[in-house]
Design a protein around this motif. Structure first.
Motif, PDB file in Angstrom:
ATOM      1  N   GLU A  83       6.303   2.974 -16.424  1.00 40.23           N
ATOM      2  CA  GLU A  83       6.140   4.207 -15.634  1.00 40.23           C
ATOM      3  C   GLU A  83       6.129   3.879 -14.141  1.00 40.23           C
ATOM      4  N   ASP A  84       5.444   2.771 -13.772  1.00 40.13           N
ATOM      5  CA  ASP A  84       5.443   2.342 -12.371  1.00 40.13           C
ATOM      6  C   ASP A  84       6.857   2.027 -11.905  1.00 40.13           C
ATOM      7  N   MET A  85       7.613   1.368 -12.754  1.00 44.20           N
ATOM      8  CA  MET A  85       8.965   0.935 -12.380  1.00 44.20           C
ATOM      9  C   MET A  85       9.890   2.134 -12.121  1.00 44.20           C
ATOM     10  N   SER A  86       9.648   3.223 -12.801  1.00 48.88           N
ATOM     11  CA  SER A  86      10.508   4.400 -12.637  1.00 48.88           C
ATOM     12  C   SER A  86       9.950   5.400 -11.626  1.00 48.88           C
ATOM     13  N   THR A  87       8.701   5.192 -11.163  1.00 51.10           N
ATOM     14  CA  THR A  87       8.061   6.156 -10.257  1.00 51.10           C
ATOM     15  C   THR A  87       8.168   5.742  -8.796  1.00 51.10           C
ATOM     16  N   TYR A  88       7.980   4.459  -8.501  1.00 48.54           N
ATOM     17  CA  TYR A  88       7.849   4.005  -7.116  1.00 48.54           C
ATOM     18  C   TYR A  88       9.129   3.322  -6.635  1.00 48.54           C
ATOM     19  N   ASP A  89       9.293   3.354  -5.268  1.00 48.51           N
ATOM     20  CA  ASP A  89      10.446   2.685  -4.642  1.00 48.51           C
ATOM     21  C   ASP A  89      10.113   1.251  -4.257  1.00 48.51           C
ATOM     22  N   PHE A  90       8.822   0.996  -3.986  1.00 54.15           N
ATOM     23  CA  PHE A  90       8.409  -0.334  -3.554  1.00 54.15           C
ATOM     24  C   PHE A  90       7.160  -0.784  -4.322  1.00 54.15           C
ATOM     25  N   VAL A  91       7.022  -2.116  -4.387  1.00 59.03           N
ATOM     26  CA  VAL A  91       5.836  -2.725  -4.968  1.00 59.03           C
ATOM     27  C   VAL A  91       5.260  -3.690  -3.942  1.00 59.03           C
ATOM     28  N   ILE A  92       3.961  -3.542  -3.653  1.00 64.96           N
ATOM     29  CA  ILE A  92       3.280  -4.454  -2.741  1.00 64.96           C
ATOM     30  C   ILE A  92       2.392  -5.359  -3.585  1.00 64.96           C
ATOM     31  N   GLN A  93       2.664  -6.642  -3.478  1.00 66.43           N
ATOM     32  CA  GLN A  93       1.839  -7.619  -4.206  1.00 66.43           C
ATOM     33  C   GLN A  93       0.785  -8.166  -3.250  1.00 66.43           C
ATOM     34  N   HIS A  94      -0.489  -7.936  -3.592  1.00 61.92           N
ATOM     35  CA  HIS A  94      -1.604  -8.367  -2.759  1.00 61.92           C
ATOM     36  C   HIS A  94      -2.411  -9.411  -3.538  1.00 61.92           C
ATOM     37  N   SER A  95      -2.322 -10.662  -3.116  1.00 60.48           N
ATOM     38  CA  SER A  95      -3.089 -11.743  -3.747  1.00 60.48           C
ATOM     39  C   SER A  95      -3.292 -12.852  -2.746  1.00 60.48           C
ATOM     40  N   ASP A  96      -4.441 -13.529  -2.846  1.00 54.72           N
ATOM     41  CA  ASP A  96      -4.779 -14.629  -1.922  1.00 54.72           C
ATOM     42  C   ASP A  96      -4.708 -14.187  -0.463  1.00 54.72           C
ATOM     43  N   ASN A  97      -5.139 -12.923  -0.182  1.00 54.47           N
ATOM     44  CA  ASN A  97      -5.151 -12.367   1.184  1.00 54.47           C
ATOM     45  C   ASN A  97      -3.770 -12.313   1.817  1.00 54.47           C
ATOM     46  N   GLN A  98      -2.743 -12.256   0.975  1.00 52.61           N
ATOM     47  CA  GLN A  98      -1.366 -12.138   1.459  1.00 52.61           C
ATOM     48  C   GLN A  98      -0.721 -10.902   0.856  1.00 52.61           C
ATOM     49  N   TYR A  99       0.230 -10.350   1.636  1.00 51.57           N
ATOM     50  CA  TYR A  99       0.942  -9.160   1.192  1.00 51.57           C
ATOM     51  C   TYR A  99       2.437  -9.462   1.137  1.00 51.57           C
ATOM     52  N   ARG A 100       3.064  -9.091   0.019  1.00 52.59           N
ATOM     53  CA  ARG A 100       4.522  -9.223  -0.119  1.00 52.59           C
ATOM     54  C   ARG A 100       5.062  -7.893  -0.616  1.00 52.59           C
ATOM     55  N   CYS A 101       6.138  -7.476  -0.004  1.00 53.56           N
ATOM     56  CA  CYS A 101       6.707  -6.169  -0.347  1.00 53.56           C
ATOM     57  C   CYS A 101       8.069  -6.361  -1.008  1.00 53.56           C
ATOM     58  N   TYR A 102       8.238  -5.704  -2.163  1.00 50.03           N
ATOM     59  CA  TYR A 102       9.482  -5.814  -2.912  1.00 50.03           C
ATOM     60  C   TYR A 102      10.075  -4.426  -3.136  1.00 50.03           C
ATOM     61  N   PRO A 103      11.352  -4.265  -2.893  1.00 49.45           N
ATOM     62  CA  PRO A 103      12.037  -3.047  -3.376  1.00 49.45           C
ATOM     63  C   PRO A 103      12.015  -3.079  -4.902  1.00 49.45           C
ATOM     64  N   ILE A 104      11.994  -1.955  -5.516  1.00 47.71           N
ATOM     65  CA  ILE A 104      11.831  -1.900  -6.962  1.00 47.71           C
ATOM     66  C   ILE A 104      12.968  -2.604  -7.692  1.00 47.71           C
TER      67      ILE A 104
END
Length: 588
Positions: A83-104
């Motif tokens: 459902e997330d994969m079909s709903t959002y345009d981007f995914v932000i991965q937040h781990s180890d105080n770092q942020y990475r942004c991925y297009p879906i």
């Protein structure tokens, strides 16, 4: 999930100007993460979306107008749902105080690559496991085919799945004649008679039986059910062993034993009274003496080791006496704590001691009034209580604990011990006057090892008893009975009874053979029979016969006693001893 190929995303704050955004996009076209000062994510600044909005709205809008707010924040990309994969345009991965942004679409590609890698690894593991399983199946099949016994496996419906190559020797037919055939079909064709597999299919229990194949080979077959995790019948595995020669030998042995029994019957007598069974001349004399003195009220003292049946003999005396309709009270003097033995024997008055019953209590002596008091293991009686027992024996009177008045009782006293009381008298552990008061009529029960002629009688008696108790029909073959007869039984009749009960309870087939006897019998230690290897049957029987003769000669010394124990003629014993070159005294 590894994201080494993705650098940490650029983070800008919401007060950035549109001109600064344009400048940044010239340097880095990756999506930016826009945050408030307190690190709240507001949205994604994507170049394509930004330029499109810029053409439409110009430079007059605030930065919020150019943000893509269709995003989701996760710690691990693996946790994204469909459902997330079909709903959002981007995914932000937040781990180890770092942020990475991925297009879906990148996320889909990453997850797909990982799944593909996992499938490739799984396929390699399955291939390796399949090869290991193939080798194990091949090895197991070779082991089953090398078995001297026939292994026969069917499914729950009786369809034959596997037959070991031993079937060629037993049935005269190759495994192919049985595989893929149903057991019912094989029975109807007469290839299998008295099928235990068929019985196990119907009852889902273990079954054993003798089977005779058309060409004359007799086997002993046992079928065992195998169940799946739900408890449903899954497989039936049967094992068949060639017993053709053993059946013939058993038949010959039975004929010989029958002739010997008929010959010995005329010269033997067996006494059985109230579960006391004996064929021993010495024990018969003891029983005759017990029968003679039973009607009299004199004190009787029974000597004998633990387990010989002292309690049984005491009960016989009671049942033969004039007191048979009254109580028979048995007291194990060694089982009652010394602090309690006086109150247990003589009872106590109300308030005799702290915790006592307010109404007082009747003792075992008073309970036996009119009947028989059997003091078993009298040697364990404390010295201070022996004085009161002496008074009871002499005057048939006693006093309760805490009482002030003597009470009279009409009892007959029988005592028993497995100890040497004369030695205890020398050691000041037993009163001499009490000993002679109790020792009016001494009776001694022999140890079972001194009356081995009783072992077979008792074996048959206990076998019948426990077959009835456990609903079994177990029999013991003659060779096994001989092994049982050669034991010393330090625990006497009680030990023999326990051995027979163990045999009945643990028997895996109707006829118990030497290999089924309890492992702690002494024949195992002396290597009386060795079934670990395959040797010619004739040689095995000769070796067994030789070892049995050696042990019997060591035990009995006399050819006459050996003949009686082994239930053959004395001439046969002398001939066998000569055959194996044993040294013995011909005059015995």
């Amino acid at each position: 999930m590894s994201t080494d190929l993705k650098k940490e995303s650029l983070i800008v704050f919401s007060d950035i100007s549109i001109l600064d955004v344009k400048s940044l996009l010239k340097i880095n076209s990756s999506p930016f993460i826009v945050m408030k000062n307190h690190l709240e994510i507001l949205g994604i600044l994507d170049e394509g979306f930004f330029l499109k909005q810029l053409d439409s709205d110009g430079l007059n809008q605030e930065i919020m107008a150019y943000l893509n707010r269709s995003f989701v924040v996760v710690e691990d990309l693996d946790k994204l749902s469909e459902e997330d994969m079909s709903t959002y345009d981007f995914v932000i991965q937040h781990s180890d105080n770092q942020y990475r942004c991925y297009p879906i679409y990148e996320v889909r590609e990453i997850l797909l690559k990982k799944k593909l890698k996992s499938l490739i690894s799984l396929n390699e593991s399955l291939h390796e496991e399949l090869e290991v399983t193939r080798r194990k199946v091949k090895e197991l099949t070779q082991i089953l085919h090398s078995s001297y016994d026939e292994i026969f496996v069917t499914d729950e419906n009786g369809n034959t799945l596997f037959v070991s190559e031993a079937c060629k020797k037993l049935t005269g037919l190759p495994p192919e004649a049985f595989i893929n055939k149903n057991i019912i079909e094989l029975v109807e064709k007469g290839l299998i008679v008295n099928s235990v597999t068929l019985k196990t299919m119907k009852t889902k229990a273990i079954h054993s039986a003798e089977q005779t194949y058309p060409h004359g080979v007799t086997v002993f077959c046992t079928a065992k059910p195998i169940f799946d995790e739900e408890g449903n019948l899954y497989r039936i595995v049967s094992n068949s062993r060639d017993i053709t020669e053993l059946v013939e030998m058993k038949s010959q042995l039975n004929r010989v034993n029958l002739r010997n029994q008929r010959a010995q019957h005329e010269n033997s007598r067996t006494v059985s009274f109230n579960n006391f069974i004996t064929n021993s001349d010495k024990m018969i004399k003891v029983l005759e003496l017990a029968e003679k003195v039973a009607p009299m009220d004199s004190s009787i003292f029974i000597h004998g080791e633990t387990g010989v049946g002292k309690g049984v003999l005491a009960r016989i005396i009671h049942d033969l006496s004039n007191r048979k309709d009254k109580k028979f009270i048995q007291v194990n003097c060694g089982a009652i704590p010394s602090a309690l033995i006086e109150s247990e024997l003589f009872g106590y008055e109300s308030g005799a001691f702290t915790g006592a019953n307010k109404h007082g209590k009747q003792g075992l002596v008073e309970s036996a009034d009119g009947g028989t008091l059997f003091l078993d293991e009298i040697g364990e009686m404390p010295l201070d209580i022996q004085v009161k027992i002496l008074h009871l024996v002499q005057d048939r009177a006693f006093m309760k604990v805490g009482g002030t008045k003597e009470r009279k009782v009409n009892i007959r006293i029988i005592s028993a011990t497995n100890k040497d009381l004369k030695q205890m008298i020398k050691n000041n552990q037993f009163r001499e006057d009490l000993y002679y008061r109790l020792h009016v009529v001494p009776l001694e029960i022999l140890q079972l090892r001194e009356r081995k002629e009783d072992i077979l009688l008792l074996t048959d008696y206990f076998l019948k008893k426990f077959n009835e108790k456990y609903g079994q029909s177990i029999t013991i073959d003659d060779h096994s009975k001989l092994i049982l007869q050669l034991q010393d039984y330090p625990g006497n009749v009680r030990e023999l009874e326990n051995v027979i009960e163990q045999i009945v309870v643990t028997a895996r087939k109707p006829i118990v053979t030497i290999e089924d006897l309890p492992s702690d019998l002494t024949y195992k230690d002396t290597a009386l029979v060795n079934l670990t290897g395959i040797i010619p049957l004739k040689k095995a029987l000769e070796e067994t016969e030789k070892q049995l003769l050696s042990q019997a000669l060591s035990t009995y010394k006399s050819t006459r006693k050996m003949a009686k124990a082994l239930e053959v003629s004395q001439t046969t014993i002398m001939r066998k001893l000569g055959k194996y070159q044993f040294v013995y005294d011909e005059n015995k």
